[in-house]
Design a protein around this motif. Structure first.
Motif, PDB file in Angstrom:
ATOM      1  N   ALA A  19       0.792  -1.229   0.000  1.00  0.00           N
ATOM      2  CA  ALA A  19       0.000   0.000   0.000  1.00  0.00           C
ATOM      3  C   ALA A  19       0.820   1.273   0.000  1.00  0.00           C
ATOM      4  CB  ALA A  19      -0.946  -0.001   1.211  1.00  0.00           C
ATOM      5  N   THR A  20       2.119   1.185   0.292  1.00  0.00           N
ATOM      6  CA  THR A  20       2.945   2.399   0.283  1.00  0.00           C
ATOM      7  C   THR A  20       3.667   2.605  -1.050  1.00  0.00           C
ATOM      8  OG1 THR A  20       4.838   1.216   1.237  1.00  0.00           O
ATOM      9  CG2 THR A  20       3.308   2.280   2.779  1.00  0.00           C
ATOM     10  N   GLY A  21       3.583   1.627  -1.943  1.00  0.00           N
ATOM     11  CA  GLY A  21       4.166   1.773  -3.270  1.00  0.00           C
ATOM     12  C   GLY A  21       3.289   2.644  -4.144  1.00  0.00           C
ATOM     13  N   VAL A  22       3.794   3.049  -5.292  1.00  0.00           N
ATOM     14  CA  VAL A  22       3.022   3.912  -6.193  1.00  0.00           C
ATOM     15  C   VAL A  22       1.714   3.251  -6.592  1.00  0.00           C
ATOM     16  CG1 VAL A  22       3.009   5.057  -8.439  1.00  0.00           C
ATOM     17  CG2 VAL A  22       5.099   5.044  -7.079  1.00  0.00           C
ATOM     18  N   LEU A  23       1.779   1.990  -6.983  1.00  0.00           N
ATOM     19  CA  LEU A  23       0.577   1.262  -7.404  1.00  0.00           C
ATOM     20  C   LEU A  23      -0.374   1.062  -6.237  1.00  0.00           C
ATOM     21  CD1 LEU A  23      -0.852  -0.183  -9.734  1.00  0.00           C
ATOM     22  CD2 LEU A  23       0.451  -2.245  -9.153  1.00  0.00           C
ATOM     23  N   GLN A  36       2.435  -1.949 -19.130  1.00  0.00           N
ATOM     24  CA  GLN A  36       3.621  -1.220 -18.668  1.00  0.00           C
ATOM     25  C   GLN A  36       3.171   0.062 -17.990  1.00  0.00           C
ATOM     26  OE1 GLN A  36       6.969  -0.797 -21.406  1.00  0.00           O
ATOM     27  NE2 GLN A  36       7.258   1.313 -20.714  1.00  0.00           N
ATOM     28  N   LEU A  37       3.464   0.185 -16.714  1.00  0.00           N
ATOM     29  CA  LEU A  37       2.991   1.315 -15.929  1.00  0.00           C
ATOM     30  C   LEU A  37       3.767   2.582 -16.257  1.00  0.00           C
ATOM     31  CD1 LEU A  37       2.618  -0.605 -12.571  1.00  0.00           C
ATOM     32  CD2 LEU A  37       0.739   0.277 -13.966  1.00  0.00           C
ATOM     33  N   PHE A  38       3.058   3.698 -16.273  1.00  0.00           N
ATOM     34  CA  PHE A  38       3.706   4.999 -16.464  1.00  0.00           C
ATOM     35  C   PHE A  38       2.934   6.042 -15.674  1.00  0.00           C
ATOM     36  CE2 PHE A  38       0.244   5.281 -19.387  1.00  0.00           C
ATOM     37  CZ  PHE A  38       0.069   6.610 -19.765  1.00  0.00           C
ATOM     38  N   GLY A  39       3.615   7.129 -15.331  1.00  0.00           N
ATOM     39  CA  GLY A  39       2.988   8.180 -14.534  1.00  0.00           C
ATOM     40  C   GLY A  39       3.988   8.808 -13.589  1.00  0.00           C
ATOM     41  N   ARG A  40       3.580   9.019 -12.338  1.00  0.00           N
ATOM     42  CA  ARG A  40       4.468   9.634 -11.347  1.00  0.00           C
ATOM     43  C   ARG A  40       5.219   8.543 -10.579  1.00  0.00           C
ATOM     44  NH1 ARG A  40       1.214  13.684  -7.684  1.00  0.00           N
ATOM     45  NH2 ARG A  40      -0.214  11.914  -7.665  1.00  0.00           N
ATOM     46  N   ASP A  41       6.226   7.980 -11.188  1.00  0.00           N
ATOM     47  CA  ASP A  41       7.024   6.946 -10.546  1.00  0.00           C
ATOM     48  C   ASP A  41       8.472   7.095 -10.982  1.00  0.00           C
ATOM     49  OD1 ASP A  41       7.720   4.699 -12.740  1.00  0.00           O
ATOM     50  OD2 ASP A  41       5.752   5.541 -13.168  1.00  0.00           O
ATOM     51  N   HIS A  74      -1.576   3.850 -17.196  1.00  0.00           N
ATOM     52  CA  HIS A  74      -1.271   4.906 -16.230  1.00  0.00           C
ATOM     53  C   HIS A  74      -1.620   4.440 -14.819  1.00  0.00           C
ATOM     54  CE1 HIS A  74      -1.454   8.872 -14.220  1.00  0.00           C
ATOM     55  NE2 HIS A  74      -0.554   9.208 -15.122  1.00  0.00           N
ATOM     56  N   HIS A  75      -0.830   4.875 -13.841  1.00  0.00           N
ATOM     57  CA  HIS A  75      -1.040   4.430 -12.467  1.00  0.00           C
ATOM     58  C   HIS A  75      -2.442   4.720 -11.942  1.00  0.00           C
ATOM     59  CE1 HIS A  75       3.458   4.435 -12.288  1.00  0.00           C
ATOM     60  NE2 HIS A  75       3.197   3.316 -11.662  1.00  0.00           N
ATOM     61  N   SER A  76      -2.994   5.869 -12.314  1.00  0.00           N
ATOM     62  CA  SER A  76      -4.332   6.201 -11.838  1.00  0.00           C
ATOM     63  C   SER A  76      -5.370   5.234 -12.394  1.00  0.00           C
ATOM     64  CB  SER A  76      -4.691   7.644 -12.216  1.00  0.00           C
ATOM     65  OG  SER A  76      -4.690   7.827 -13.628  1.00  0.00           O
ATOM     66  N   ASP A  77      -5.202   4.821 -13.646  1.00  0.00           N
ATOM     67  CA  ASP A  77      -6.118   3.844 -14.238  1.00  0.00           C
ATOM     68  C   ASP A  77      -5.908   2.464 -13.625  1.00  0.00           C
ATOM     69  OD1 ASP A  77      -7.496   5.543 -15.997  1.00  0.00           O
ATOM     70  OD2 ASP A  77      -5.908   5.401 -17.494  1.00  0.00           O
ATOM     71  N   ALA A  78      -4.670   2.157 -13.247  1.00  0.00           N
ATOM     72  CA  ALA A  78      -4.404   0.892 -12.567  1.00  0.00           C
ATOM     73  C   ALA A  78      -5.108   0.860 -11.220  1.00  0.00           C
ATOM     74  CB  ALA A  78      -2.900   0.698 -12.383  1.00  0.00           C
ATOM     75  N   GLY A  79      -5.085   1.992 -10.506  1.00  0.00           N
ATOM     76  CA  GLY A  79      -5.784   2.060  -9.229  1.00  0.00           C
ATOM     77  C   GLY A  79      -7.272   1.807  -9.400  1.00  0.00           C
ATOM     78  N   ARG A  80      -7.865   2.390 -10.431  1.00  0.00           N
ATOM     79  CA  ARG A  80      -9.283   2.183 -10.713  1.00  0.00           C
ATOM     80  C   ARG A  80      -9.565   0.749 -11.141  1.00  0.00           C
ATOM     81  NH1 ARG A  80      -9.812   4.458 -15.122  1.00  0.00           N
ATOM     82  NH2 ARG A  80     -12.057   4.099 -15.234  1.00  0.00           N
ATOM     83  N   ALA A  81      -8.573   0.105 -11.752  1.00  0.00           N
ATOM     84  CA  ALA A  81      -8.754  -1.286 -12.183  1.00  0.00           C
ATOM     85  C   ALA A  81      -8.947  -2.220 -10.989  1.00  0.00           C
ATOM     86  CB  ALA A  81      -7.561  -1.741 -13.018  1.00  0.00           C
ATOM     87  N   PHE A  82      -8.285  -1.919  -9.872  1.00  0.00           N
ATOM     88  CA  PHE A  82      -8.474  -2.738  -8.681  1.00  0.00           C
ATOM     89  C   PHE A  82      -9.906  -2.614  -8.156  1.00  0.00           C
ATOM     90  CE2 PHE A  82      -3.781  -2.341  -8.426  1.00  0.00           C
ATOM     91  CZ  PHE A  82      -3.481  -3.699  -8.373  1.00  0.00           C
TER      92      PHE A  82
END
Length: 298
Positions: free
Chosen positions: A8-12, A170-175, A204-212
């Protein structure tokens, strides 16, 4: 629902916590250190300090939760992946922690496990589309941790429990990986592997968060999650635009690419991955693409 998130403390993981909280869920972030508590609370979740390699400690943290999400990873940045032991931490997380998480979740009465995985387990496939039924290319010993992780998730899905394995693009964004790529692009240093005509499927990381969040609606199984695939030539131009320079990001010379080893060689593959199954079943759609202005600051 009550949802526990490891990593939970990682970017994803942070993106997952924030998206789940925004969707109205009660979220507990699992952290290995006290220093992680304010990070999780800053995203709107509550925090529990637990040893992710200890099934009994994890079971304590998981009790009372309906869902466990595992977003643990520790991928080396850039060519650091060539260094001896660079992948030791990432391997240990997938080989040991992920197995402990699946075991502890079952013991604690969790009914659903959502496991982060990656599209880089697929083989090079040129310009052909890749669906979830495409056989994986994981015979090399280097992939053993990811294979064991998947098996642990599949084994969890018994006795009425469900497991959703998300093969993320492949993740991209603020990382730090994207920051490294943008810095190299700005400096004119090579950063891309593969060939310009090869495909890359970005997420994008924000879309990955929404995917969960969307995965809470999915049935047990494997799902690809990514945006519309683009050629690496196009990605090179998008990196340049985001970096504020005219010249596209550079590819490593072929002689260099030939010696990158198994770990980084996966990034040479052409992966035109379809996420239709996940989108059809959950209604999820990507919202941030490589042409979206300011994507590195979102």
């Amino acid at each position: 629902m009550r949802i526990a998130v490891t990593g939970a403390t990682g970017v994803l993981g942070q993106e997952a916590v924030e998206a789940l909280v925004a969707a109205g869920h009660e979220v507990t972030g699992i952290t290995r250190r006290d220093s992680g508590v304010p990070i999780i609370e800053g995203r709107g979740g509550s925090a529990i300090v637990a040893d992710v390699f200890d099934p009994s400690d994890l079971a304590r943290a998981f009790r009372g939760h309906d869902v466990a999400i595992n977003a643990l990873a520790h991928v080396p940045v850039g060519m650091a992946g060539l260094r001896p032991l660079a992948w030791r931490e990432d391997d240990k997380l997938h080989l040991e922690a992920s197995v402990a998480i699946a075991k502890a979740a079952a013991e604690a009465g969790v009914r659903r496990l959502i496991q982060e995985s990656t599209i880089f387990l697929y083989p090079h496939n040129g310009s052909d589309w890749i669906g979830e039924d495409q056989p994986l290319n994981v015979r090399n010993q280097a992939f053993r941790p990811r294979v064991k992780e998947m098996r642990a998730a599949v084994d969890f899905a018994t006795s009425g429990r469900s497991a959703v394995i998300l093969r993320l693009g492949q993740l991209f964004g603020r990382d730090q990986h994207t920051t490294h790529a943008l810095k190299a692009t700005k400096s004119g240093d090579p950063i891309l592997l593969g060939k310009p005509e090869h495909y890359v499927t970005l997420l994008h990381h924000s879309d990955a968060g929404r995917a969960f969040v969307a995965a809470l609606r999915a049935g047990s199984g494997f799902y690809n999650v990514g945006g519309e695939p683009i050629t690496k030539k196009r990605w090179a131009k998008d990196l340049a635009t985001e970096a504020g320079v005219e010249n596209p990001a550079k590819f490593y010379p072929e002689i260099t690419q030939a010696i990158v080893g198994t770990r980084l060689d996966v990034q040479r593959r052409s992966l035109r991955v379809s996420s239709v199954r996940f989108m059809s079943e959950t209604g999820w759609r990507p919202t941030v693409g490589p042409s979206t202005p300011g994507w590195s600051r979102r």
